[in-house]
Design a protein around this motif. Structure first.
Motif, PDB file in Angstrom:
ATOM      1  N   ASP A   8      34.737  43.465  40.252  1.00  0.00           N
ATOM      2  CA  ASP A   8      33.765  44.341  39.560  1.00  0.00           C
ATOM      3  C   ASP A   8      34.179  45.795  39.287  1.00  0.00           C
ATOM      4  N   GLU A   9      34.815  46.534  40.281  1.00  0.00           N
ATOM      5  CA  GLU A   9      35.377  47.868  40.190  1.00  0.00           C
ATOM      6  C   GLU A   9      36.287  48.040  39.027  1.00  0.00           C
ATOM      7  N   HIS A  33      34.741  47.379  35.466  1.00  0.00           N
ATOM      8  CA  HIS A  33      34.071  48.604  35.029  1.00  0.00           C
ATOM      9  C   HIS A  33      34.898  49.594  34.984  1.00  0.00           C
ATOM     10  N   ASP A  81      26.769  47.400  27.420  1.00  0.00           N
ATOM     11  CA  ASP A  81      25.807  46.361  27.993  1.00  0.00           C
ATOM     12  C   ASP A  81      25.034  45.614  26.668  1.00  0.00           C
ATOM     13  N   LEU A  99      29.916  42.593  29.999  1.00  0.00           N
ATOM     14  CA  LEU A  99      30.702  42.766  31.393  1.00  0.00           C
ATOM     15  C   LEU A  99      29.724  42.181  32.491  1.00  0.00           C
ATOM     16  N   LYS A 100      28.527  42.286  32.316  1.00  0.00           N
ATOM     17  CA  LYS A 100      27.394  41.740  33.214  1.00  0.00           C
ATOM     18  C   LYS A 100      27.609  40.354  33.129  1.00  0.00           C
ATOM     19  N   ASN A 132      31.281  53.925  44.047  1.00  0.00           N
ATOM     20  CA  ASN A 132      30.887  54.442  42.636  1.00  0.00           C
ATOM     21  C   ASN A 132      31.144  55.911  42.839  1.00  0.00           C
ATOM     22  N   MET A 147      27.850  51.703  31.928  1.00  0.00           N
ATOM     23  CA  MET A 147      28.645  50.502  32.419  1.00  0.00           C
ATOM     24  C   MET A 147      27.748  49.658  33.310  1.00  0.00           C
ATOM     25  N   GLY A 148      26.561  49.846  33.619  1.00  0.00           N
ATOM     26  CA  GLY A 148      25.793  49.055  34.502  1.00  0.00           C
ATOM     27  C   GLY A 148      24.670  49.534  35.233  1.00  0.00           C
ATOM     28  N   LYS A 162      24.246  52.951  38.820  1.00  0.00           N
ATOM     29  CA  LYS A 162      25.529  53.748  38.705  1.00  0.00           C
ATOM     30  C   LYS A 162      25.529  55.205  39.184  1.00  0.00           C
TER      31      LYS A 162
END
Length: 322
Positions: free
Chosen positions: A11-12, A15, A112, A138-139, A176, A239-240, A243
């Protein structure tokens, strides 16, 4: 190592790659985009069992199509631009007529695409294309990875580690907070972009209300970068979900834990020290000289002060939005 650690690392890193694509200037965009095409080609093959290859190997400068799988009849456009116009521009290209028996897919590598999946598109060549399932971001990819068993996650982790970064630390965890510090560390804080906050009077009023003496100069100096930090938070949030909220919540949590431990100045500087240590302890922190780290943490905590996350607000305090 368990599947949670594998997934957190994946995940990291994904992102971080997306954030770099969003943050880089035009000079580096082409290089990053080309690297991302190759990276996602191998990732999708590994994750879904595809046999994708780069179409540019056989046809140079092809518009609308980046990756192709002749075995599964799939063509994919990989893009850092995530708009309806971008998708429709690809669907209308003449080359699509050569692949009408294929399935068209669109991969957003930096933004997104949730809203894009709900749109209707002009599809003049009637190629197979279902936005809900054929638009990826990405999600959606991370969700598929999350559903996989630990063996698949381990293989994906090993690939990403080889491609993008170092070994995951089984003791330290990603944060984060470390990601935003990593990006702030790349900023030039002497580029003349500092500007007076809109509600400087309110910031001064909050300093007086909290009887901050030693911290006053620090807050007044670094409040000039509030707009720049706000811009970075906006990019980070692309990015999501949650965050920037998670970063600010962490700073507020540390303040709540320290608020009754000393004078207002002592509490303020203790928050800075704790946040600095949290960053250093994060597995995804990219080590920088200590004075640069302290600068970035100071700027981040002052920004949190402006945003009402630490110290007490005077009555009627107006958040000094950029």
């Amino acid at each position: 190592m368990n599947r949670t650690l594998y997934y957190n690392y994946i995940d990291e890193k994904l992102h971080t790659l997306a954030f770099r694509i969003n943050s880089n200037g035009k000079l580096n965009m082409l290089h990053l985009h080309m690297h991302s095409e190759s990276f996602y080609l191998h990732l999708l093959n590994l994750l879904y069992g595809y046999e994708l290859e780069n179409l540019n190997k056989s046809l140079q400068n092809v518009e609308a199509i980046d990756l192709i799988d002749h075995e599964n009849n799939i063509i994919i456009q990989v893009s850092a631009t995530c708009t309806k116009a971008k998708v429709e521009s690809a669907l209308e290209k003449p080359i699509i007529k050569k692949f009408t028996t294929y399935r068209f897919m669109f991969l957003s590598i930096a933004k997104d695409a949730s809203n894009l999946k709900k749109s209707k598109f002009k599809n003049p060549h009637n190629i197979s294309f279902n936005p809900a399932s054929d638009i990826w971001d990405l999600k959606s990819i991370l969700n598929d990875i999350l559903q996989e068993n630990v063996l698949v996650q381990k293989n994906v982790y090993a690939f990403i580690k080889d491609e993008l970064g170092s070994e995951v630390d089984v003791v330290k965890l990603d944060s984060n907070l470390a990601i935003i510090i990593n990006f702030l560390a790349k900023e030039n804080w002497n580029d003349g972009c500092q500007s007076e906050p809109i509600h400087k009077f309110e910031i001064d009023r909050k300093i007086s209300h909290n009887q901050l003496d030693k911290a006053k100069d620090l807050i007044e100096e670094y409040s000039l970068y509030h707009g720049k930090v706000d811009s970075k938070y906006s990019e980070f949030d692309s990015m999501g979900s949650n965050k920037s909220s998670s970063v600010l919540a962490r700073i507020k949590r540390e303040y709540i834990g320290a608020k009754d431990t000393g004078s207002p100045d002592e509490v303020f500087f203790s928050v800075i020290e704790v946040i600095k240590n949290k960053v250093i302890e994060s597995a995804n922190y990219s080590q920088i000289p200590i004075d640069e780290l302290e600068l970035c943490v100071d700027i981040l905590v002052v920004d949190a002060f402006i945003r009402c996350k630490i110290m007490e607000n005077p009555e009627g305090y107006q958040y000094a939005a950029s």
